[in-house]
Design a protein around this motif. Structure first.
Motif, mmCIF file in Angstrom:
data_model
loop_
_atom_site.group_PDB
_atom_site.id
_atom_site.type_symbol
_atom_site.label_atom_id
_atom_site.label_comp_id
_atom_site.label_asym_id
_atom_site.label_seq_id
_atom_site.Cartn_x
_atom_site.Cartn_y
_atom_site.Cartn_z
ATOM 1 N N SER A 75 0.838 -1.206 0.000
ATOM 2 C CA SER A 75 0.000 0.000 0.000
ATOM 3 C C SER A 75 0.871 1.253 0.000
ATOM 4 O O SER A 75 1.752 1.402 0.859
ATOM 5 C CB SER A 75 -0.924 0.000 1.226
ATOM 6 O OG SER A 75 -1.837 -1.073 1.155
ATOM 7 N N HIS A 76 0.603 2.138 -0.985
ATOM 8 C CA HIS A 76 1.333 3.397 -1.089
ATOM 9 C C HIS A 76 0.402 4.474 -1.628
ATOM 10 O O HIS A 76 -0.661 4.180 -2.185
ATOM 11 C CB HIS A 76 2.552 3.261 -2.002
ATOM 12 C CG HIS A 76 3.687 2.507 -1.390
ATOM 13 N ND1 HIS A 76 4.366 2.949 -0.268
ATOM 14 C CD2 HIS A 76 4.275 1.336 -1.751
ATOM 15 C CE1 HIS A 76 5.314 2.089 0.044
ATOM 16 N NE2 HIS A 76 5.287 1.090 -0.837
ATOM 17 N N THR A 77 0.837 5.718 -1.482
ATOM 18 C CA THR A 77 0.068 6.852 -2.004
ATOM 19 C C THR A 77 0.551 7.215 -3.404
ATOM 20 O O THR A 77 1.653 6.815 -3.831
ATOM 21 C CB THR A 77 0.240 8.082 -1.094
ATOM 22 O OG1 THR A 77 1.628 8.476 -1.124
ATOM 23 C CG2 THR A 77 -0.181 7.766 0.338
ATOM 24 N N THR A 102 3.609 -5.333 -7.036
ATOM 25 C CA THR A 102 2.204 -4.936 -7.118
ATOM 26 C C THR A 102 1.922 -3.915 -6.028
ATOM 27 O O THR A 102 2.418 -4.045 -4.908
ATOM 28 C CB THR A 102 1.289 -6.165 -6.944
ATOM 29 O OG1 THR A 102 1.653 -7.148 -7.911
ATOM 30 C CG2 THR A 102 -0.174 -5.788 -7.136
ATOM 31 N N PHE A 103 1.110 -2.903 -6.378
ATOM 32 C CA PHE A 103 0.800 -1.824 -5.439
ATOM 33 C C PHE A 103 -0.706 -1.689 -5.238
ATOM 34 O O PHE A 103 -1.492 -1.928 -6.162
ATOM 35 C CB PHE A 103 1.360 -0.495 -5.944
ATOM 36 C CG PHE A 103 2.862 -0.496 -6.092
ATOM 37 C CD1 PHE A 103 3.680 -0.250 -4.997
ATOM 38 C CD2 PHE A 103 3.458 -0.764 -7.314
ATOM 39 C CE1 PHE A 103 5.059 -0.271 -5.117
ATOM 40 C CE2 PHE A 103 4.833 -0.782 -7.447
ATOM 41 C CZ PHE A 103 5.642 -0.528 -6.349
ATOM 42 N N ARG A 104 -1.083 -1.301 -4.024
ATOM 43 C CA ARG A 104 -2.469 -0.948 -3.713
ATOM 44 C C ARG A 104 -2.493 0.555 -3.425
ATOM 45 O O ARG A 104 -1.713 1.049 -2.601
ATOM 46 C CB ARG A 104 -2.970 -1.729 -2.497
ATOM 47 C CG ARG A 104 -4.423 -1.416 -2.141
ATOM 48 C CD ARG A 104 -4.840 -2.068 -0.831
ATOM 49 N NE ARG A 104 -4.873 -3.529 -0.930
ATOM 50 C CZ ARG A 104 -4.022 -4.334 -0.321
ATOM 51 N NH1 ARG A 104 -3.037 -3.828 0.426
ATOM 52 N NH2 ARG A 104 -4.121 -5.639 -0.437
ATOM 53 N N ILE A 184 -7.409 0.918 -6.003
ATOM 54 C CA ILE A 184 -6.949 0.109 -7.132
ATOM 55 C C ILE A 184 -5.740 -0.718 -6.724
ATOM 56 O O ILE A 184 -5.012 -0.395 -5.783
ATOM 57 C CB ILE A 184 -6.625 0.986 -8.374
ATOM 58 C CG1 ILE A 184 -5.434 1.931 -8.080
ATOM 59 C CG2 ILE A 184 -7.832 1.785 -8.800
ATOM 60 C CD1 ILE A 184 -4.136 1.444 -8.626
ATOM 61 N N LYS A 185 -5.552 -1.803 -7.457
ATOM 62 C CA LYS A 185 -4.374 -2.656 -7.263
ATOM 63 C C LYS A 185 -3.822 -2.979 -8.632
ATOM 64 O O LYS A 185 -4.564 -3.255 -9.577
ATOM 65 C CB LYS A 185 -4.763 -3.947 -6.535
ATOM 66 C CG LYS A 185 -3.585 -4.880 -6.264
ATOM 67 C CD LYS A 185 -4.033 -6.155 -5.544
ATOM 68 C CE LYS A 185 -4.769 -7.094 -6.460
ATOM 69 N NZ LYS A 185 -5.062 -8.406 -5.827
ATOM 70 N N GLY A 186 -2.503 -2.932 -8.773
ATOM 71 C CA GLY A 186 -1.894 -3.256 -10.052
ATOM 72 C C GLY A 186 -0.381 -3.243 -9.976
ATOM 73 O O GLY A 186 0.207 -2.966 -8.927
ATOM 74 N N VAL A 187 0.249 -3.540 -11.107
ATOM 75 C CA VAL A 187 1.698 -3.714 -11.175
ATOM 76 C C VAL A 187 2.363 -2.428 -11.649
ATOM 77 O O VAL A 187 1.858 -1.738 -12.545
ATOM 78 C CB VAL A 187 2.053 -4.887 -12.112
ATOM 79 C CG1 VAL A 187 3.560 -5.089 -12.180
ATOM 80 C CG2 VAL A 187 1.371 -6.163 -11.636
ATOM 81 N N GLY A 188 3.509 -2.112 -11.063
ATOM 82 C CA GLY A 188 4.252 -0.923 -11.451
ATOM 83 C C GLY A 188 4.809 -1.025 -12.867
ATOM 84 O O GLY A 188 5.226 -2.106 -13.318
ATOM 85 N N PHE A 189 4.836 0.112 -13.568
ATOM 86 C CA PHE A 189 5.332 0.149 -14.953
ATOM 87 C C PHE A 189 5.882 1.541 -15.241
ATOM 88 O O PHE A 189 5.193 2.542 -15.043
ATOM 89 C CB PHE A 189 4.204 -0.184 -15.939
ATOM 90 C CG PHE A 189 4.606 -0.026 -17.381
ATOM 91 C CD1 PHE A 189 5.324 -1.022 -18.027
ATOM 92 C CD2 PHE A 189 4.269 1.110 -18.094
ATOM 93 C CE1 PHE A 189 5.705 -0.878 -19.356
ATOM 94 C CE2 PHE A 189 4.631 1.265 -19.426
ATOM 95 C CZ PHE A 189 5.359 0.257 -20.052
ATOM 96 N N PHE A 190 7.123 1.605 -15.714
ATOM 97 C CA PHE A 190 7.721 2.881 -16.102
ATOM 98 C C PHE A 190 7.494 3.129 -17.587
ATOM 99 O O PHE A 190 7.842 2.308 -18.428
ATOM 100 C CB PHE A 190 9.228 2.880 -15.820
ATOM 101 C CG PHE A 190 9.576 3.011 -14.369
ATOM 102 C CD1 PHE A 190 9.412 4.222 -13.707
ATOM 103 C CD2 PHE A 190 10.085 1.932 -13.659
ATOM 104 C CE1 PHE A 190 9.742 4.347 -12.362
ATOM 105 C CE2 PHE A 190 10.421 2.054 -12.324
ATOM 106 C CZ PHE A 190 10.251 3.272 -11.665
#
Length: 217
Positions: A75-77, A102-104, A184-190
């Protein structure tokens, strides 16, 4: 007296060897008309239509490293994710670190549109500051990569949850006037900077793909 017959015999053997070589097949160099039966290479099954190109396998979790992604969300902002360290290069493969995580995120929903590659391009903002934005994206299940993804069921459910609430999206960006809070939850992408609406600066980090979407009532 025995030397002459031996020479004759030797000469005859040499002539026989030359004759056999000239008339026999050349195994070192196959005839131009010679055909071999090739073993066919296995063909990977293809599914879906072409929608996007650049880093597409990473965007759809269908790359070779997708199975190594940690799907236990942290979990992050939005503010935290906006300020991650931006990579210096963007290979076709998954970037170590954030792209394996993965981030929430709980955030404000700012607006959305459908892109040319059929992704839902959605902008969210930090709950404390609407000017601090980032992009989250929902791939289309009809696209290549999606149908071979390790998380296709979750991606499909997340996109459908968005459609159930907001309908199929317009091509032009629709900005919401009311306050809508989402989880939301999902995977980080640059992503590269290419004048995207709502892009996170300075990191350029997105949540792509989204694996879960809920409007917080």
């Amino acid at each position: 007296m025995q030397l002459l017959p031996a020479r004759a015999v030797l000469t005859g053997l040499v002539l026989l060897a030359i004759s056999s070589t000239a008339s026999g097949p050349d195994y070192a160099k196959p005839s131009p008309h010679h055909h071999t039966t090739a073993i066919p290479r296995p063909i990977s099954p293809q599914c879906g239509v072409h929608c996007g190109t650049e880093r597409w396998a990473v965007k759809t979790l269908s790359d070779d490293d997708a199975g190594d992604v940690d799907f236990d969300p942290r979990s992050h902002t939005v503010r935290f994710l906006r300020n991650r360290i931006r990579p210096s290069r963007f290979p076709a493969t998954r970037i170590p670190g954030i792209e394996f995580q993965t981030f929430r995120v709980r955030a404000l929903l700012i607006g959305f549109k459908k892109e040319d590659d059929r992704d839902f391009h959605v902008v969210i903002a930090d709950r404390r500051n609407r000017a601090e934005t980032m992009i989250i994206e929902f791939p289309d299940s009809d696209c290549s990569g999606f149908c071979s993804s390790v998380q296709q069921a979750q991606m499909r459910a997340a996109r459908q949850a968005f459609i159930d609430r907001f309908g199929d999206l317009p091509a032009g960006f629709r900005r919401l006037t009311e306050r809508v809070e989402v989880l939301i939850k999902g995977v980080g992408f640059f992503d590269r900077f290419h004048h995207q609406t709502g892009v996170a600066r300075p990191s350029g980090l997105e949540i792509h793909p989204v694996l879960s979407f809920t409007v917080v009532e």
